[in-house]
Design a protein around this motif. Structure first.
Motif: not given
Lengths: 286, 261
Positions: B50-54
């Protein structure tokens, strides 16, 4: 006995302007010395050089046998110097969100032989405020906290830079008692003040500094030859007119008057107040 | 001696915790940012990632920089103006104790803030926490080194602003620009080359890169400049900043204002 403070030929200039211009000063151990002078006369500069905050341009300075400039550099010879000196600056920073007790307790930890923080808070008259946040204190109470922080390390020498500015008369009297207690305990005190009655009430000797020069040093009673200065005798004539005469022999004048009038109406005999001689001095120098 | 530093640190933390609005804004800010960004960009940057991971890496990095660098570079000139520093200088307190107090305060806030951020991101935005001891260890040393570097930089930078009033104006642009060029809001490799090179001179880019090695799959390393997460360089650059900033602190730190001479 070596003086607590010894200054010879002290000079300091700021960008060409002379702030302190050849000051010599001795303050004995256990003495209360008051430095008087108008704003910008060089009082604070002188005191801050003695406290180690400012560098001097020339002269010799010894405070408790140590050169403050060396002490501040953290030199081995000067180790422990800060332990022995208490400082109450003009308008110092507050610790808004801490309580009086917390701040005093914390500062006590800086010193090797501190006083009991609770007792110190009580001595400066802040017992009821011990648990109050410092930002809730009044101006005078903040100043007492400053003093508490200055004395919590049990200093041999205490600097007080205009300690009672903003005090009401009652608070000032209480503060004076605190200073007398410290003096009785053997603390040497160097005080700067605008209040002549404060110097008169507290100081063993006063020094008048103006335009960077120490122009007179004496006991408050003798400063500017106050004790031997001509007295002013004033009275009212039977017609109600105010008469006055300056004389070196006031007793004689009063005896004459008594012979002439019996009970002399409106009789007063005054000598110059400390304020009179002080204003004369700084007026002459300017 | 260390007892004194601990006591100083406790005092700093106490002062922080007692200014309520400061506590709320400082601690919640990164978490709020993750809520905003996580809600806008809810797609995956790779299958299963997920984008959150970045984004979480940028938020941790920027959070550390804010509490360490930005906050100190503003707080210290204010304390200098108020004469707090002058007062300490007039006591026998060793000077390093003041700095140690700041470091302890920053560490306390940074840890708390990061835990809240990770908690919110994990619970509501599907963040996968590191799955190996090695990654946790990397997180720990990158954060520790990053906090130290930013704290020392903040203390050093506190001498740039001449008054407490001007400090925010001096510090905020620096912090903001660093965030934009260091890969906090945008994917770092999508930035122009010259910008990447400028960012590579400063700690924030390396903090974020180190954190990406923790939160992104190892395969993403190939997308980094230089083709790997390059952790030795991360350690080297952050270490170098610690040394440089420490030297600046010791040589240029101002205890009194200009008016005080």
């Amino acid at each position: 006995m070596e003086p607590a403070i010894r200054v010879r030929g002290l000079r300091k200039t700021y960008a060409g302007a002379v702030a302190v211009d050849g000051v010599d000063l001795d303050v004995g151990q256990g003495e209360v010395f008051a430095l008087l002078g108008p704003n910008g006369a060089g009082k604070t500069t002188t005191v801050e050089i003695l406290e180690g905050y400012r560098k001097r341009d020339a002269g010799e300075v010894s405070v408790l046998g140590v050169d403050p400039a060396v002490a501040v550099g953290g030199h081995k010879r000067a180790r422990g110097w800060r332990d022995r000196v208490g400082i109450v600056l003009q308008g110092t920073g507050e610790f808004d969100e801490l309580t009086v007790g917390e701040v005093v307790r914390h500062f006590a930890r800086f010193y090797p032989r501190p006083d009991d923080p609770v007792a110190v808070v009580e001595r400066v008259g802040l017992k009821e405020k011990a648990d109050a946040r410092t930002h809730t204190l009044s101006g005078g109470q903040k100043r007492r906290l400053d003093v508490a922080l200055g004395i919590v390390g049990r200093p041999e020498l205490l600097f007080l830079d205009e300690p009672t500015t903003g005090f009401d008369p009652e608070a000032r009297r209480e503060f004076w008692q605190l200073i007398r207690d410290l003096q009785a305990g053997g603390t040497t005190i160097l005080l700067t003040t605008h209040y002549l009655e404060e110097a008169e009430a507290l100081a063993d000797r006063v020094g008048v500094i103006t335009r960077g020069r120490l122009i007179a040093v004496d006991s408050p009673a003798r400063l500017g030859h106050r004790d031997t200065a001509e007295a002013t005798v004033s009275w009212r004539t039977p017609e109600g007119a105010l008469e006055r005469t300056r004389t070196a022999t006031p007793t004689e004048v009063v005896a004459d008057l008594a012979e002439r009038y019996g009970e002399v109406p409106g009789l007063t005999v005054t000598r110059p107040t400390l304020e009179d001689v002080y204003l004369d001095m700084i007026g002459d120098a300017a | 001696m260390t007892l004194l530093a601990r006591s100083q640190g406790r005092l700093e933390v106490k002062q922080f915790l007692r200014s309520r609005e400061q506590v709320v804004f400082t601690l919640a800010f990164p978490a709020i940012m993750i809520v905003v960004f996580g809600s806008i960009f809810d797609q995956e940057i790779a299958p299963g990632v997920g984008y959150t991971q970045y984004f979480v890496t940028g938020m941790i990095g920027t959070g550390l920089m804010t509490v360490a660098f930005q906050a100190l570079a503003i707080q210290i000139p204010t304390e200098r103006d108020r004469g707090v520093l002058k007062r300490f200088l007039g006591t026998p307190m060793p000077k390093w104790v003041y700095f140690a107090g700041k470091v302890l305060m920053v560490a306390f806030i940074a840890v708390l803030e990061t835990v809240i951020l990770l908690g919110v991101a994990t619970m509501f935005f599907g963040l996968d926490l590191p799955d190996s001891g090695t990654k946790w260890l990397t997180l720990l040393w990158v954060a520790a080194l990053g906090i130290t570097a930013c704290t020392l930089c903040g203390i050093a930078f506190s001498s740039v602003a001449r008054t407490g009033r001007s400090a925010p104006a001096v510090v905020t642009p620096v912090a903001l620009i660093l965030q934009f060029i260091s890969g906090v809001f945008f994917v770092f490799t999508s930035l122009p080359g010259w910008m990447q090179n400028v960012a590579a001179l400063f700690p924030l880019k390396w903090i974020c890169q180190g954190l990406r090695s923790v939160f992104l799959p190892a395969s993403f390393g190939t997308q980094e400049p230089g083709g790997s997460f390059n952790l030795p360089t991360v350690a080297l650059v952050l270490g170098a900043w610690c040394v440089l900033a420490l030297v600046l602190c010791l040589t240029t730190f101002k205890w009194t204002t200009k008016r005080d001479g």
